[in-house]
Design a protein around this motif. Structure first.
Motif, PDB file in Angstrom:
ATOM      1  N   LYS A  63       0.826  -1.212   0.000  1.00 36.03           N
ATOM      2  CA  LYS A  63       0.000   0.000   0.000  1.00 36.03           C
ATOM      3  C   LYS A  63       0.857   1.258   0.000  1.00 36.03           C
ATOM      4  N   SER A  64       1.869   1.291   0.858  1.00 36.48           N
ATOM      5  CA  SER A  64       2.643   2.524   1.011  1.00 36.48           C
ATOM      6  C   SER A  64       3.615   2.775  -0.144  1.00 36.48           C
ATOM      7  N   LEU A  65       4.103   1.693  -0.773  1.00 34.24           N
ATOM      8  CA  LEU A  65       5.026   1.846  -1.895  1.00 34.24           C
ATOM      9  C   LEU A  65       4.302   1.967  -3.232  1.00 34.24           C
ATOM     10  N   PRO A  68       3.146  -4.018  -5.716  1.00 35.38           N
ATOM     11  CA  PRO A  68       2.955  -5.268  -4.972  1.00 35.38           C
ATOM     12  C   PRO A  68       4.252  -5.738  -4.319  1.00 35.38           C
ATOM     13  N   VAL A  69       4.132  -6.242  -3.107  1.00 32.65           N
ATOM     14  CA  VAL A  69       5.259  -6.880  -2.416  1.00 32.65           C
ATOM     15  C   VAL A  69       4.842  -8.317  -2.145  1.00 32.65           C
ATOM     16  N   ALA A  70       5.484  -9.257  -2.831  1.00 33.00           N
ATOM     17  CA  ALA A  70       5.118 -10.673  -2.741  1.00 33.00           C
ATOM     18  C   ALA A  70       6.071 -11.413  -1.811  1.00 33.00           C
ATOM     19  N   VAL A  71       5.507 -12.248  -0.955  1.00 33.99           N
ATOM     20  CA  VAL A  71       6.313 -13.052  -0.028  1.00 33.99           C
ATOM     21  C   VAL A  71       6.640 -14.394  -0.679  1.00 33.99           C
ATOM     22  N   PHE A  72       7.927 -14.752  -0.649  1.00 40.49           N
ATOM     23  CA  PHE A  72       8.379 -16.036  -1.172  1.00 40.49           C
ATOM     24  C   PHE A  72       9.010 -16.821  -0.029  1.00 40.49           C
TER      25      PHE A  72
END
Length: 323
Positions: A63-65, A68-72
């Protein structure tokens, strides 16, 4: 012809000037970052504490960036494979790694050549203190009782989450501070140690505050002391080791890091966003739900702390014949 030549030269010079300007200013041009999705490597399996923190953090960072930030989940070697993958990623700020306490011990034991020094630590997000706990029906009511029992001739059995793990090391440090010897009983995870203690198979456990919380809430376990500088909020009546005269601090931790060499402006931007996350309602809800202690600190100071405690940790592990 001369006009065309002059125009061509002007265009070439303009392009060169632009390239030079980009080279000079790209380190401070945070507007261009991020321009694509980010990956957050979690070195442990889905559903565990590190994974849950990673996913909660990734959701807020997305949200802030604005990307998408995906967890691997890159698992194996008790976190080692994930650490290796994270350290070897391009130093462009698009691959983050959730580092944990284990990166110190794995490196010292020679399981991997990767250490915390191969990363730029962006920020500490979580610090959970070790605790010593006993069943509520135990005759041991406080640390003084624990020390007396340990000096009475028969050594206390203390469960932990595995040989060489953070709670094993914390347990041994605690016994050493009290001047007693205990018998460390390793289990596959803290939950196994807690179950064994509740079944009267061992005398006590050393585990994280968050792992003990629900058993304390249900009235099955008594926590004797917290190995930190301050009391745990949901254990307001449990003293710190310092308050009992045993000066000891031993915590596990989780921190977001990027490969060494990542541009400083990217690190600063990520640190600011992670600080926002640490103050968010999402982080607060996560802490209340899981008992996890959210503790934000910028990475440069935290890396110095890790480096400063390395010699003490190494000496302890050598004494335990883990090195």
């Amino acid at each position: 012809m001369r006009v065309k030549y002059a125009v061509s030269c002007a265009v070439i010079l303009a392009v060169l000037a632009w390239c030079a300007w980009c080279a000079i200013t790209r380190g401070s041009d945070i507007g261009a970052y991020p321009s694509k999705y980010l990956a957050l490597i979690c070195p442990f399996s889905a559903g565990g504490g590190t994974d849950l923190l990673s996913r909660t953090c990734a959701s807020e960072l997305s949200k802030s960036l604005g990307k998408p930030v995906a967890v691997f989940n890159i698992t194996g070697g008790a976190g080692t494979l994930g650490f290796i993958e994270g350290a070897g990623a391009p130093a462009d700020g698009y691959t983050l790694t959730m580092l944990t306490f284990e990166i110190n011990t794995h490196w010292l034991r020679g399981f991997t050549s990767v250490s915390a020094k191969d990363f730029e630590i962006v920020a500490l997000l979580n610090s959970d203190p070790a605790c010593i706990a006993v069943p509520v029906e135990s005759p041991i009511k406080d640390i003084s009782d624990f020390a007396r029992a340990g000096k009475s001739g028969e050594r206390l059995t203390v469960g932990n989450s595995g040989i060489g793990g953070v709670w094993h090391l914390a347990s041994e440090s605690f016994a050493r501070k009290l001047g007693i010897e205990t018998i460390s009983i390793p289990f596959e995870g803290a939950s196994g140690a807690i179950t064994a203690m509740l079944g009267s198979h061992i005398d006590a456990v050393c585990a994280g505050a968050a792992e003990l919380k629900r058993h304390v809430d249900s009235g099955k376990i008594r926590v004797l002391a917290v190995m930190d500088k301050t009391r745990v909020g949901y254990f307001p009546d449990v003293p710190t080791c310092a308050e009992t005269g045993t000066n000891l601090r031993f915590c596990t931790w989780r921190a977001v890091a990027v490969p060494r060499g990542t541009p400083q402006n990217v690190i600063e931007l990520l640190a600011a966003k992670l600080e926002d996350f640490s103050k968010s309602g999402s982080a607060d809800d996560f802490a209340k739900r899981t008992g996890t202690n959210i503790a934000f600190r910028k990475g440069d100071g935290f890396l110095r702390e890790i480096s400063g405690s390395e010699a003490e940790l190494k000496e302890l592990m050598e004494r335990l014949k883990l090195l």
